[in-house]
Design an enzyme around this catalytic site. Structure first.
Site: not given
Ligand code: PEP
Ligand code: MG
Length: 582
Positions: A199, A439, A463, A510
């Site tokens: 993140h 995911e 993920d 996304c």
């Molecule tokens: C992902 O896992 O691709 C996602 C968009 O969610 P995050 O990155 O917040 O886990």
């Molecule tokens: Mg995710």
């Protein structure tokens, strides 16, 4: 590699490039202070000296809190209130006199006295079943740490207010550190931990701050304030660079900036391939304070609501959530907003929740699983979202769905929240669209069943990659195994896109792949017609899509699907992109 250069050493460190760019600036080492307090006593004759030292620390803590509140400015009134509430605790007669008694009568070292008294007050408050009082317990812990740090003579490191331009060097950055980052002065980031899709990497990209991760022992090797040349395209940082290396860094950044300027010309155009096939382009946001002109995107494909939970010292109330969700809907001005329900766990923690430690948090009780096990938290969020739903085009999306049971249970929770609102006559949109994140491989493999049960889905490729490749997205040691572009990923993505398309259900991506221009072309070729990304990636993706026809993207995808390794696929994509750019 270390090299003698005069008296001081020039050292080259390498890491994974996680956010493009190059910069030369001085290092700012970020090592958040962790309490290290021993339960020790002092000689009774030092009583007055210790009491004076404690009082000085308390006075300094108050001054620090006043300064923090004043520095925040009008946009951050809520955070300022938290600092002022902390200052009030330092005026609490009972708390302070008990601490002083522990020093003057039991002869506890002042930091140990603070530990003892503040902890017993915290325990008392935690037993009260009232969220407001429980929040005071978290405040007490914060003030306790501040007092102990000051008493031990340590400066506070605050990433939200820096004096000069710096390259931040840290072991790891928590999303809460990066969320409040002083973007005017943080010009680059180097971390020891964190994979390309951690993140903090996602945030660095969205702020367009050059960043590299996985730099072994960076904090130990790089002295505070040393000059660094960071090239986050090559994935290297040079300590005490030579003049030609500084010049190369500046040149590299200029090339990047001129590419960005060229791409920016596409920003105002709709997302489409050269032959006019429309690709809906969405943005990913983490709060109601996002910067993206509504003319440049088609929808909000991911609203990561957990950041709202990470900003404060306790769970946000239903009213606070309603205000935040409504603000996002207002800013989106009629465009769809995909509210992802709380996705906590993995690398995203809520310190005030005191969740049990897990050996494998990414495989643990996180996201939807956690929400299903904490109906109080989940219902509050669902009610707030539903109440906001009739003020715009809000849709709900559940993270970490592993099977059909998860979908049934999550939908039952939405129905329960609706019934609670019905009972009070509170309006909401009863036809709110419900979607899931894809995911976890199990749900990707059952995409046809899932598509029948939901209104839409979005692929969380960050993920999904981690679970398909069994490689922790945070762990640089397994970085080479974490493969967004593996043949397995491509096959799975194609399966998911075709299952949803066959049932006429919208499917988007996304995860971070969607914002990478070469991946955007590949995903389009594999069947995606909706992509959601950091707003900073829109221009590059629009430019890349505008250069290819749908047929070319499909041919490219077919060729990639026939390959055996990620390396082959990436080489093929790079060659294709270079040709398309000519
Ligand atoms: C992902 O896992 O691709 C996602 C968009 O969610 P995050 O990155 O917040 O886990
Ligand atoms: Mg995710």
């Amino acid at each position: 590699m270390a090299e003698k250069d005069g008296k001081l050493q020039r050292i080259v460190l390498t890491g994974n490039p996680v956010s493009d760019g190059a910069v030369v600036a001085r290092a700012y080492i970020y090592e958040p202070w962790e309490p290290d307090v021993l339960p020790t006593c002092f000689e009774p004759e030092k009583k007055q000296e210790k009491l004076d030292a404690f009082r000085r620390a308390a006075k300094q803590a108050k001054a620090e809190l006043t300064r923090l509140a004043e520095n925040l400015g009008p946009d951050f009134g809520d955070q300022a209130k938290i600092f002022l509430a902390h200052r009030e605790l330092l005026d609490d007669e009972e708390l302070m006199s008990e601490t002083e008694l522990a020093i003057t009568e039991a002869f506890w070292e002042p930091d140990a006295a603070v530990e003892k008294v503040f902890t017993s007050f915290t325990e008392m408050l935690s037993q009260v079943d009232d969220p407001l009082i429980a929040a005071r317990a978290a405040d007490l812990q914060d003030v306790k740490k501040r007092l102990q740090r000051i008493y031990q003579g340590r400066e506070e490191q605050n990433l939200s207010k820096l004096e000069n331009d710096v390259i931040l060097v840290a072991r790891d950055l928590m999303p809460s550190d990066t969320a409040g980052l002083d973007r005017r002065h943080v010009k680059g980031i180097i971390t020891e931990a964190g994979g390309t899709n951690s993140h903090s990497a996602i945030l660095a990209r969205s702020f367009q701050i050059p960043a590299i991760s996985g730099v072994v022992n960076a904090v130990r090797i790089i002295p505070q304030n040393t000059l660094l040349a960071l090239d986050a395209v090559k994935g290297q940082a040079i300590l005490r660079p030579r003049q030609e290396e500084i010049d190369a860094c500046v040149r590299s950044q200029n090339i990047l900036l001129s590419r960005r300027r060229a791409q920016a010309q596409y920003l105002g155009r709709p997302g489409a391939t050269r032959d006019g096939i429309s690709i809906d382009l969405g943005i990913n946001i983490g709060s109601c304070k996002f910067e993206a002109s509504e003319n440049y995107y088609d929808f909000i494909g991911l609203f990561r609501t957990e950041f709202l939970y990470m900003e404060g010292l306790c769970l946000p109330t239903e009213e606070e959530q309603l205000t935040a969700y409504t603000k996002v809907l207002e800013q989106a001005n009629g465009k769809a907003v995909t509210l992802r329900t709380l996705d906590i766990g993995g690398d995203k923690n809520l310190p005030y929740m005191d969740l049990p430690r897990e050996d494998n948090p990414f495989l643990g009780n996180r996201a939807l699983r956690l929400c299903l096990s904490r109906p109080d938290i989940f219902q509050t969020q669902l009610r707030a979202a539903l109440r906001a739903s009739h003020r715009g085009k809000l849709q709900l999306m559940f993270p970490m769905v592993g099977g059909m049971e998860d979908i049934y249970r999550a939908k039952a929770c939405v129905r329960a929240a609706m019934e609670q609102l019905d009972a009070k006559g509170i309006p909401y949109n009863p036809h709110i669209r419900i979607g899931i994140m894809i995911e976890i491989p199990s749900i990707a493999l059952m995409a046809d069943l899932a598509a029948a049960e939901v209104d839409f889905a979005s692929v969380g490729s960050n993920d999904l990659t981690q679970y398909v490749s069994a490689a922790d997205r945070m762990n640089p040691a397994v970085g080479p195994y974490y493969q967004n572009y593996s043949p397995a990923m491509l096959r799975l993505l194609e399966t998911v896109f075709s299952a949803f398309t066959a049932q006429d259900k919208p499917i988007s991506v996304c995860g971070e792949m969607a914002g990478d221009p070469k991946a955007a072309v590949l995903l389009t070729g594999l069947g995606a017609r909706k992509l959601s990304m950091n707003p900073a990636s829109l221009a590059g993706v629009k430019a890349a899509l505008a250069r290819v026809s749908l047929k070319e993207a499909q041919d490219l995808a077919r060729q990639c699907l026939g390959m055996r390794t990620q390396k082959e696929i990436l080489e093929h994509l790079s060659a294709f992109t270079a040709e398309a750019e000519v």
